[in-house]
Design a protein around this motif. Structure first.
Motif, mmCIF file in Angstrom:
data_model
loop_
_atom_site.group_PDB
_atom_site.id
_atom_site.type_symbol
_atom_site.label_atom_id
_atom_site.label_comp_id
_atom_site.label_asym_id
_atom_site.label_seq_id
_atom_site.Cartn_x
_atom_site.Cartn_y
_atom_site.Cartn_z
ATOM 1 N N SER A 23 -31.063 -11.725 -54.336
ATOM 2 C CA SER A 23 -31.849 -12.953 -55.225
ATOM 3 C C SER A 23 -33.221 -13.305 -55.149
ATOM 4 N N THR A 24 -34.421 -12.225 -54.001
ATOM 5 C CA THR A 24 -35.143 -12.245 -54.886
ATOM 6 C C THR A 24 -35.627 -11.696 -55.864
ATOM 7 N N ALA A 25 -35.320 -9.870 -56.406
ATOM 8 C CA ALA A 25 -35.306 -9.687 -56.603
ATOM 9 C C ALA A 25 -34.768 -9.847 -58.314
ATOM 10 N N SER A 26 -33.666 -10.573 -58.563
ATOM 11 C CA SER A 26 -32.926 -11.423 -59.329
ATOM 12 C C SER A 26 -33.788 -12.266 -60.197
ATOM 13 N N MET A 27 -35.065 -12.978 -59.427
ATOM 14 C CA MET A 27 -35.247 -14.083 -59.546
ATOM 15 C C MET A 27 -36.406 -13.650 -59.904
ATOM 16 N N ALA A 28 -37.035 -12.809 -59.322
ATOM 17 C CA ALA A 28 -38.501 -12.283 -60.184
ATOM 18 C C ALA A 28 -38.035 -11.708 -61.210
ATOM 19 N N GLY A 29 -36.647 -11.158 -61.324
ATOM 20 C CA GLY A 29 -36.822 -10.528 -63.158
ATOM 21 C C GLY A 29 -37.045 -11.390 -64.471
ATOM 22 N N ALA A 30 -35.794 -12.551 -63.565
ATOM 23 C CA ALA A 30 -35.730 -13.394 -64.860
ATOM 24 C C ALA A 30 -36.655 -14.176 -65.085
#
Length: 394
Positions: A23-30
């Motif tokens: 979730s955190t990596a997804s939010m960072a990339g998004a």
């Protein structure tokens, strides 16, 4: 015991590649594309250095990190303060982390059968309790680690077939961001990679493996470095797939569309596969977080650190119950996960300072004691994270 020992490094990697990482990596990339890759790179290097310290400490002392620290402190008041610090830092931190683990796994299950993340968190909590109570979680943990590995492979393949804009990625890496708005995400990236409880867990796993079937310290250290490096690559691929799916788009990332980033490869099966993967990641971390807390707190209190101990069971049971209660409180799923990672980032400087102190003073370390380059890196980690935390909350 040999089987558990051989997996110690990868158990640590699996523990931090949970729903918080996804979730955190997804939010960072998004939200930021590759502008925050610097934070991930810093986190991976710092994790390799700190986990290597934990490996050497467990190998040399044959006890966990809490026990090693407690044995080096003679003054009763100082030992009491240490116990209070470990209980507060690891107990509170792992309770927050457990809430994020349960929430992430519940999101996956709720995608398969909608009955609410709160209800699913209760089911998951009971499952984790059953596994830990009987002490027969190693086989299931191995299966879940394998599932997380499959999910990681899908992220890699998805990125490869989605025609990524390599030039844009390279440009963003060369233009790092550390704005006030990004600090929570930066701390979350750090907290989901440099997990404080993994330091306690790794030292305990090495100590118990080494006491049964000795092997050279270099073998444990190489495995630790390899496992953390692989975990960092997986996190990078997750960031990249989220960037491709969401960065610069009108659609914002939220709990309901996390699986969209897998659509180029899996199509209509993306949601099903993502749900299974994040459930596997969540349950693995749901087991290891309370287990690490029990090792740490029992060591600080000089209580038996084994699965049959009443103290040991009471501690990991408390962590699971608190995690379930937080998920039932109505906090938004992604916010709960992000908060758990940020909380870990705040706790890390305290734990890292304790570890640095031990690696320079413990009598049993001998040639495994820290050298000056390692100390410089360790101090730099503490200073940077403390500065980021100060900037966020000042």
């Amino acid at each position: 015991m040999a089987q558990a020992r051989s997996k110690s490094g990868f158990i640590i990697a699996a523990a931090f590649i949970g729903p918080g990482t996804v979730s955190t990596a997804s939010m960072a990339g998004a939200s930021y594309g590759f502008h925050l890759v610097w934070a991930l790179l810093f986190s991976v290097i710092a994790t390799i250095v700190l986990q290597d310290m934990a490996v050497r400490l467990g190998f040399a002392t044959k006890v966990g990190m809490s026990e090693a620290i407690a044995s080096s402190i003679r003054h009763p008041l100082a030992r009491g303060l240490l116990a209070l610090l470990v209980i507060s830092a690891i107990g509170i931190g792992n309770a927050a982390y457990e809430a994020g683990n349960l929430t992430g796994a519940a999101i996956g299950l709720n995608s398969l059968y909608a009955m609410g993340t709160g209800s699913w968190s209760v089911v998951l909590g009971l499952l984790a309790i059953a596994l830990l109570w009987h002490g027969r979680y190693h086989l299931i943990e191995s299966v879940l680690v394998s599932l997380v590995g499959v999910m990681a492979l899908v992220f890699v393949v998805t990125l490869a077939v989605s025609n990524p804009d390599w030039a844009a990625m390279a440009s963003q890496i060369m233009h790092p961001v550390a704005s006030p708005d990004s600090l929570t995400t930066i701390l979350a990236l750090i907290g989901t990679t440099i997990v404080p409880y993994n330091l306690f867990l790794h030292a305990s796993l090495i100590a118990r493996s080494e006491s049964q079937t000795p092997q050279p310290a270099t073998a444990y250290r190489r495995q630790s470095t390899l496992a953390v490096g692989v975990g960092g690559l997986i996190t990078l691929f997750i960031m990249a797939t989220a960037m491709q799916a969401f960065y610069g788009q009108s659609e914002a990332l939220h709990a309901g569309n996390l699986a969209k980033q897998l659509a180029p490869l899996l199509g209509s099966y993306a949601e099903l596969f993502f749900a299974v993967g994040i459930f596997a990641a969540g349950l693995t971390s749901t087991i290891t977080a309370p287990l690490a807390a029990a090792y740490a707190v029992c060591g600080a209190l000089n209580k038996p650190a084994d699965l049959t101990s009443g103290w040991f069971k009471a501690i990991w049971l408390s962590i699971i119950v608190i995690g379930v209660l937080v998920t039932l409180s109505g906090i938004k799923p992604l916010m709960a996960i992000l908060f758990a990672q940020a909380a870990n980032g705040l706790l890390l400087p305290v734990i890292a300072l304790l570890l640095l102190y031990m690696m320079n003073t413990h009598r049993q370390l001998g040639r495994l004691k820290n050298n000056w380059p390692t100390n410089i890196v360790g101090i730099a980690v503490v200073v940077l994270i403390a500065w980021l935390s100060w900037q966020k909350f000042s």
